[in-house]
Design an enzyme around this catalytic site. Structure first.
Site, mmCIF file in Angstrom:
data_model
loop_
_atom_site.group_PDB
_atom_site.id
_atom_site.type_symbol
_atom_site.label_atom_id
_atom_site.label_comp_id
_atom_site.label_asym_id
_atom_site.label_seq_id
_atom_site.Cartn_x
_atom_site.Cartn_y
_atom_site.Cartn_z
ATOM 1 N N HIS A 1 8.034 -73.994 -12.621
ATOM 2 C CA HIS A 1 8.239 -72.586 -12.507
ATOM 3 C C HIS A 1 7.305 -72.166 -11.173
ATOM 4 O O HIS A 1 6.409 -72.821 -11.067
ATOM 5 C CB HIS A 1 7.762 -71.828 -13.613
ATOM 6 C CG HIS A 1 8.374 -70.442 -13.666
ATOM 7 N ND1 HIS A 1 7.561 -69.469 -12.914
ATOM 8 C CD2 HIS A 1 9.199 -70.007 -14.324
ATOM 9 C CE1 HIS A 1 8.160 -68.286 -12.955
ATOM 10 N NE2 HIS A 1 9.094 -68.542 -13.944
ATOM 11 N N HIS B 1 7.439 -76.581 -16.329
ATOM 12 C CA HIS B 1 8.058 -75.363 -16.884
ATOM 13 C C HIS B 1 9.043 -75.915 -18.024
ATOM 14 O O HIS B 1 8.871 -75.542 -19.074
ATOM 15 C CB HIS B 1 8.543 -74.462 -16.083
ATOM 16 C CG HIS B 1 8.991 -73.183 -16.693
ATOM 17 N ND1 HIS B 1 8.152 -72.631 -17.893
ATOM 18 C CD2 HIS B 1 10.127 -72.595 -16.772
ATOM 19 C CE1 HIS B 1 9.019 -71.591 -18.297
ATOM 20 N NE2 HIS B 1 10.032 -71.741 -17.807
ATOM 21 N N GLU C 1 17.434 -61.969 -12.468
ATOM 22 C CA GLU C 1 16.477 -62.964 -12.120
ATOM 23 C C GLU C 1 17.253 -63.953 -10.903
ATOM 24 O O GLU C 1 18.375 -64.039 -10.772
ATOM 25 C CB GLU C 1 16.224 -63.919 -13.438
ATOM 26 C CG GLU C 1 15.400 -63.127 -14.187
ATOM 27 C CD GLU C 1 14.991 -63.812 -15.446
ATOM 28 O OE1 GLU C 1 15.074 -64.871 -15.614
ATOM 29 O OE2 GLU C 1 14.430 -63.155 -16.266
ATOM 30 N N ARG D 1 14.891 -72.019 -8.690
ATOM 31 C CA ARG D 1 13.618 -72.007 -8.918
ATOM 32 C C ARG D 1 12.982 -73.168 -8.010
ATOM 33 O O ARG D 1 11.812 -73.203 -7.696
ATOM 34 C CB ARG D 1 13.049 -72.373 -10.146
ATOM 35 C CG ARG D 1 13.292 -70.885 -11.021
ATOM 36 C CD ARG D 1 13.091 -71.358 -12.553
ATOM 37 N NE ARG D 1 13.160 -70.075 -13.320
ATOM 38 C CZ ARG D 1 13.192 -69.905 -14.569
ATOM 39 N NH1 ARG D 1 13.310 -71.222 -15.279
ATOM 40 N NH2 ARG D 1 12.821 -68.753 -15.173
ATOM 41 N N ARG E 1 17.960 -75.762 -14.000
ATOM 42 C CA ARG E 1 18.340 -74.754 -14.999
ATOM 43 C C ARG E 1 18.554 -73.372 -14.256
ATOM 44 O O ARG E 1 17.525 -73.059 -13.536
ATOM 45 C CB ARG E 1 17.293 -74.725 -16.301
ATOM 46 C CG ARG E 1 17.795 -73.567 -17.280
ATOM 47 C CD ARG E 1 16.852 -73.735 -18.452
ATOM 48 N NE ARG E 1 15.499 -73.485 -18.118
ATOM 49 C CZ ARG E 1 14.939 -72.170 -18.254
ATOM 50 N NH1 ARG E 1 15.787 -71.176 -18.008
ATOM 51 N NH2 ARG E 1 13.624 -72.282 -18.058
#
Length: 523
Positions: A234, A345, A114, A278, A380
């Site tokens: 997100h 998110h 990811e 992100r 994060r």
């Protein structure tokens, strides 16, 4: 004395469930309360997986480095070290509890990659149903334990005695057309694991229960709270039908982002393209959407395998939940790209804690998304949230009994703001007098426009004034929804105040009026 310690855990996601199981294992009497049914928590919506150093060719140093880089220099290194060092043990504990992480034919765990990870260290279960698998296993074990459970119990407030948390005030059984009953539950220790506050925004991946209840209660109790300006959006949520998150793991498997002309725009934005952090990907998408009249961008997964048939088989096997959601909306993502847009998110900030979940209020702990452990910093790292809930939930559960027995509570310094949480606050008379009638939808639209992905002083000051006007109007909440609205108003006001105070862009907090950024762009 240990057997007499009563721990009340509020919340039933991974953090609350792990806390409860560890506390009861240490001889505590544990009551877990949750505002919905036990299984309904943010955890079950987690698709991507859980990060951890579970492979010989990975390293703790690499996971630490990736987490610190994603956090944009604002993570607490000590908290990150704890997360990474204790993560593998917590993952093995989940396996022992019955979580069946996906394995290859040779029995080895399937690796997932990811964004912003330097190594494919993500474990997943059921393809894209990791959160559901974890939630089911933990709930099943909890129901076999001595933990008492109270469902449909909303946290109205914390009970305090002499500055110490001594219980919770609950609204139990409230439902449309049915007025709930008020109950007070005494406790030697209270653990807040109530999740985040996605309901602050008009577009969110969070379920309706994510209304910031624990953070609001902690604020009213005088607990230190920080980093609320860091709300992660997100990048890829289906822009067809109800909001549905399309996991970052899809991009990790090779899917790319395109504008409506077919241009793969992330190549021009960041060296890691679609696997950039992100915040970078979400803002790039927002910029492209603005350039094309607000229309969504396209996620292209059509070429993940050599043939369309192979791609269809792979997507159905690797991402069964997403595949079903895409098809239910009449889309065929093996043939053509699908429309996606960013959505709120995850809240990186929250109630300040030490490395054992202790807040600045004696007897009060916070774990999971409700807490600000220092792990996430300004942004994060993907798939660290489930890990954080397991690691710090276990720590809080393990230490609660000893803390009560000792009667001690560590004092610590904090840079958090702890303000007067009455109904007054920032106000500009122009906006104060013209504020629209309050509704949750109006609040969500206000924060989406003025405190969303991209912010500036004018928008934040407007939001602050409107929020102040709404909070100044007298209301007496009675129902669960009305209490939730008050919590959203309080947490939203704190978020906006924090965003105004941080004038420089960092991580998920992006100021278009950041003087430093403007100067760099002009050079």
């Amino acid at each position: 004395m240990t057997a007499e310690v009563h721990v009340v855990v509020v919340g039933s996601g991974i953090a609350g469930l792990v806390t409860a199981l560890h506390a009861v294992a240490h001889g505590c009497r544990v009551t877990l309360v949750t505002k919905d049914v036990l299984e309904h928590a943010n955890t079950r919506y987690a698709q991507g997986g859980i990060a951890g150093v579970m492979f010989d060719d990975d390293s703790a140093a690499a996971h630490v480095h990736d987490t610190l880089v994603a956090g944009a220099g604002l993570s607490d290194p000590a908290a990150v070290q704890v997360l990474v060092a204790e993560g593998p043990e917590r993952i093995r504990e989940l396996v022992a509890l019955g979580v069946a992480f996906d394995r290859a034919a040779d029995g080895a765990y399937v690796k997932g990659l990811e964004a912003a990870h330097s190594y494919p260290r993500i474990l997943h279960a059921g393809g894209d149903a990791t959160g559901t698998a974890i939630e089911r296993a933990l709930v099943a074990r909890l129901r076999e334990s001595r933990v008492a459970v109270i469902e449909h119990a909303f946290l109205v407030d914390l009970v305090q005695d002499g500055g110490r948390a001594t219980g919770v005030e609950l609204l139990v059984g409230d439902a449309p057309g049915i007025l709930g009953r008020r109950e007070r539950l005494a406790a030697d220790a209270v653990v807040l694991a109530t999740g985040g506050a996605g309901e602050l925004y008009a577009h969110t991946t969070n379920p309706p229960v994510a209304t910031g209840d624990g953070i609001a209660a902690a604020l009213r109790a005088g607990a230190a709270v920080s980093d609320l300006e860091f709300f992660q959006f997100h990048p890829t949520v289906l822009a067809a039908g109800d909001a549905f998150l399309v996991s970052e793991a899809v991009r990790g498997e090779g899917a790319v982002l395109r504008d409506e002309q077919g241009r793969r725009f992330m190549l021009e934005v960041h060296p890691d393209a679609e696997l950039a952090p992100r915040d970078v990907v979400a803002r790039a998408i927002a910029q492209v959407m603005e350039e094309q009249g607000g229309r969504p961008v396209l996620l292209d997964a059509t070429a993940l395998r050599p043939t369309r048939t192979q791609t269809a088989s792979f997507l159905a096997d690797r991402f069964p939940t997403i595949d079903a959601a895409v098809r239910a909306r009449g889309l065929e993502w093996t043939r053509e790209p699908i429309p996606v847009t960013p959505a709120a998110h995850y809240l990186m900030g929250g109630i300040d804690t030490d490395l054992y979940g202790r807040t600045t209020v004696p007897g009060l702990y916070a774990v999971g998304e409700t807490a600000r452990t220092g792990v996430h910093g300004a942004n994060r790292l993907a798939s660290n949230s489930l890990l954080e809930g397991a690691v710090f939930g276990a720590r809080a559960g393990d230490t609660a009994a000893a803390d009560v027995a000792s009667g001690a509570w560590p004092a610590r310094e904090t840079t958090s703001r702890v303000r007067n949480h009455g109904r007054s606050g920032f106000s500009d008379e122009k906006w104060f007098l013209s504020a629209p009638a309050f509704s949750r939808a109006a609040l969500q639209e206000l924060l989406w426009e003025d405190a969303g992905l991209v912010r500036d002083a004018a928008g934040l000051e407007h939001a602050a004034s409107v929020l102040a006007a709404w909070r100044a109007r007298h209301r007496t909440p009675v129902t669960e929804a009305e209490f939730e609205d008050e919590n959203l108003l309080l947490v939203g006001s704190e978020l906006v105040a924090a965003a105004l105070a941080r004038t420089a862009s960092v991580g998920a907090h992006f100021r278009r009026d950041d003087a430093r950024k403007l100067q760099e762009a002009a050079c």
